[in-house]
Design an enzyme around this catalytic site. Sequence first.
Site, PDB file in Angstrom:
ATOM      1  N   HIS A  47       0.571  -1.356   0.103  1.00 27.31           N
ATOM      2  CA  HIS A  47       0.009   0.731  -0.035  1.00 27.31           C
ATOM      3  C   HIS A  47       1.361   1.114   0.252  1.00 27.31           C
ATOM      4  O   HIS A  47       1.825   1.330   0.588  1.00 27.31           O
ATOM      5  CB  HIS A  47      -0.572   0.008   0.641  1.00 27.31           C
ATOM      6  CG  HIS A  47      -1.631  -0.909   1.378  1.00 27.31           C
ATOM      7  ND1 HIS A  47      -3.048  -0.676   1.800  1.00 27.31           N
ATOM      8  CD2 HIS A  47      -1.955  -1.938   0.651  1.00 27.31           C
ATOM      9  CE1 HIS A  47      -3.700  -2.119   2.337  1.00 27.31           C
ATOM     10  NE2 HIS A  47      -3.131  -2.806   0.649  1.00 27.31           N
ATOM     11  N   GLU A  49       0.542   3.766   1.799  1.00 27.36           N
ATOM     12  CA  GLU A  49       1.515   3.935   3.175  1.00 27.36           C
ATOM     13  C   GLU A  49       3.106   2.970   3.413  1.00 27.36           C
ATOM     14  O   GLU A  49       3.757   3.746   4.199  1.00 27.36           O
ATOM     15  CB  GLU A  49       0.404   4.053   4.114  1.00 27.36           C
ATOM     16  CG  GLU A  49      -1.098   5.030   4.063  1.00 27.36           C
ATOM     17  CD  GLU A  49      -2.059   4.315   3.288  1.00 27.36           C
ATOM     18  OE1 GLU A  49      -1.728   3.801   2.287  1.00 27.36           O
ATOM     19  OE2 GLU A  49      -3.139   3.940   3.903  1.00 27.36           O
ATOM     20  N   CYS A  77      -6.507   1.967   6.015  1.00 30.18           N
ATOM     21  CA  CYS A  77      -6.686   0.109   6.332  1.00 30.18           C
ATOM     22  C   CYS A  77      -6.222   0.009   8.210  1.00 30.18           C
ATOM     23  O   CYS A  77      -5.293   0.884   8.555  1.00 30.18           O
ATOM     24  CB  CYS A  77      -6.955  -0.532   5.312  1.00 30.18           C
ATOM     25  SG  CYS A  77      -4.341  -1.265   5.160  1.00 30.18           S
ATOM     26  N   CYS A  80      -2.436  -0.442   7.699  1.00 32.16           N
ATOM     27  CA  CYS A  80      -1.730   0.284   7.424  1.00 32.16           C
ATOM     28  C   CYS A  80      -1.528   1.349   8.627  1.00 32.16           C
ATOM     29  O   CYS A  80      -0.838   1.917   9.105  1.00 32.16           O
ATOM     30  CB  CYS A  80      -1.404   1.440   7.035  1.00 32.16           C
ATOM     31  SG  CYS A  80      -1.791   0.979   4.664  1.00 32.16           S
TER      32      CYS A  80
END
Length: 143
Positions: A47, A49, A77, A80
Amino acid sequence: MRAAMEEANAASLRDEVPIGAVITDEGGNMVAKAGNNTRRLNDPSAHAEILAIREACAKAGAQRIPNYTLYVTLEPCAMCATAISFARIGRVVFGASDPKGGGVVNGGKFYEQSTCHHRPEVVHGLMADECGQILRDFFKAKR
């Protein structure tokens, strides 16, 4: 947030879900940026992040970056949010909320849990419409 949106747009061009992240140091200097890269890397943890946190920590030579700020186009999420907490990032700023997959102000609200070791300052809604539109356009084109 504009730089994070640029990363989201670049992710979209790679056919990745268009989410972008930027990390700044305590002086406001951009030290890391990334867009989602789960498909290209065949890595469900890639992801925006996570990739930005990895880059910022590598540059800092530390696993914790407490005086840094993470800007991300979509609410992090749970995965993260946990990585943000473990990295001890001081501040998280996100654009669009994610009622389905968010882990900060929606869903499990990770920073409100007693098991959370570090709770960053959270600011949400910055350029929310623009950040959300990138995602709406991407998924509309997929349908």
